[in-house]
Design an enzyme around this catalytic site. Structure first.
Site, PDB file in Angstrom:
ATOM      1  N   ARG A   7     -77.956   9.324 -19.097  1.00 58.41           N
ATOM      2  CA  ARG A   7     -78.382   9.811 -18.100  1.00 58.41           C
ATOM      3  C   ARG A   7     -77.380  11.149 -17.350  1.00 58.41           C
ATOM      4  O   ARG A   7     -77.272  11.034 -16.499  1.00 58.41           O
ATOM      5  CB  ARG A   7     -78.588   8.237 -17.270  1.00 58.41           C
ATOM      6  N   HIS A  11     -78.142  13.931 -15.400  1.00 61.40           N
ATOM      7  CA  HIS A  11     -77.889  13.977 -14.258  1.00 61.40           C
ATOM      8  C   HIS A  11     -76.629  15.116 -13.710  1.00 61.40           C
ATOM      9  O   HIS A  11     -77.228  16.354 -12.732  1.00 61.40           O
ATOM     10  CB  HIS A  11     -77.729  12.774 -13.147  1.00 61.40           C
ATOM     11  N   ASN A  39     -79.541   9.218  -7.347  1.00 56.81           N
ATOM     12  CA  ASN A  39     -78.442   8.554  -7.956  1.00 56.81           C
ATOM     13  C   ASN A  39     -78.407   7.493  -7.133  1.00 56.81           C
ATOM     14  O   ASN A  39     -77.632   5.970  -8.015  1.00 56.81           O
ATOM     15  CB  ASN A  39     -77.350   9.679  -8.223  1.00 56.81           C
ATOM     16  N   HIS A 138     -85.860   8.737 -22.993  1.00 59.27           N
ATOM     17  CA  HIS A 138     -86.411   7.520 -21.965  1.00 59.27           C
ATOM     18  C   HIS A 138     -86.653   6.145 -23.551  1.00 59.27           C
ATOM     19  O   HIS A 138     -87.329   5.272 -22.739  1.00 59.27           O
ATOM     20  CB  HIS A 138     -87.204   8.091 -21.521  1.00 59.27           C
TER      21      HIS A 138
END
Length: 270
Positions: A7, A11, A39, A138
């Site tokens: 992740r 990001h 975040n 996911h």
């Protein structure tokens, strides 16, 4: 930490390209991206990256950027949980700055519909097809109850239309403690294995986040066929995921401000 490290790479790349801007700490004169809404109290794994960087600096100082570390750590995290491996392209530079506003506006939210998801990905140069492929990440990780509590209402769009009612009731029970910070596995079937169960879950109405189950919602369109194909063929998903990760890893800052190899991933070199 595998899902968290994967992740971090996502990001990072979504905000001005893969430049390790996500790793910069706030200072008295600098605001980073860690406190942006998508975040804050959500990202983890910074200490793992710190440890990797420190070890690298003792062996080959000033050579491997923090952005490259994020890319390799994401690949290895997928591999260690049973997913595919791929050749990570190297040579990224670390940014001199970060962009909290861009992080607030660019990163897709957990309640996004297909149109919003598609636009968010296309805004950074990622196709709708790759959006569906990368969403398969996911299959590992967790989400707080606050990110999917909108599904608990059975009236209107985004709830009973987008998912199995029995599954949603089970989610309500998991979150019944009243704390929005309770964490639930994104994939309740094989939570610690990187596989194609994410897509299988969507076909059953068991996608955790509204933005996940939206891939089979009334406005899904051609996305629905992709979900079905990856649910049926894990090898196809793995091959396409590898290629999509390489493409995402090529995202660069539109400003073209160059960069450096940081000695510490949390601060720019002095």
């Amino acid at each position: 930490m595998a899902a968290s490290l994967l992740r971090l790479h996502f990001h990072d790349c979504f905000v001005n390209g893969c430049d390790a801007s996500i790793l910069l700490d706030d200072t008295a004169t600098f605001i980073g991206e860690k406190t942006a809404a998508p975040n804050l109290n959500s990202l983890r794994g910074f200490d793992v990256i710190d440890n990797i960087k420190a070890e690298l600096e003792t062996v080959c100082p000033g050579i491997v950027s923090c952005a490259d570390i994020l890319a390799v750590a994401a690949r290895d995290s997928v591999l260690l949980l049973g997913g595919p491996s791929w050749q990570v392209e190297m040579g990224r530079k670390d940014s001199f700055s970060a962009n909290k506003t861009e992080a607030e506006n660019t990163l897709p939210g957990p309640n996004s519909n297909v149109a919003t998801l598609t636009q968010k990905f296309q805004n950074v140069g990622i196709s709708q097809r790759d959006m569906v492929i990368l969403s398969g990440a996911h299959t590992i990780g967790k989400a707080r109850c606050a990110t999917f509590s909108s599904r608990f209402s059975f009236s209107g769009p985004g709830s009973s239309v987008l998912g199995d009612q029995e599954f949603i009731v089970s989610l309500q029970q998991l979150c019944s403690s009243g704390s929005n910070n309770t964490q639930v596995d994104l994939d309740l079937v094989t939570p610690s294995t990187f596989d194609n169960q994410y897509y299988v879950n969507l076909l059953s109405g068991d996608g955790l986040l509204p933005s996940d189950q939206a891939l089979l919602g009334p406005d899904a369109g051609v996305v629905e066929a992709l979900v079905g194909s990856y649910a049926a063929d894990v090898d196809a998903f793995f091959e396409d995921f590898k290629a999509a990760m390489v493409r995402m890893g090529r995202l660069v800052s539109p400003a073209g401000n160059g960069g450096e190899v940081r000695r510490c991933c949390r601060v720019v070199n002095s």
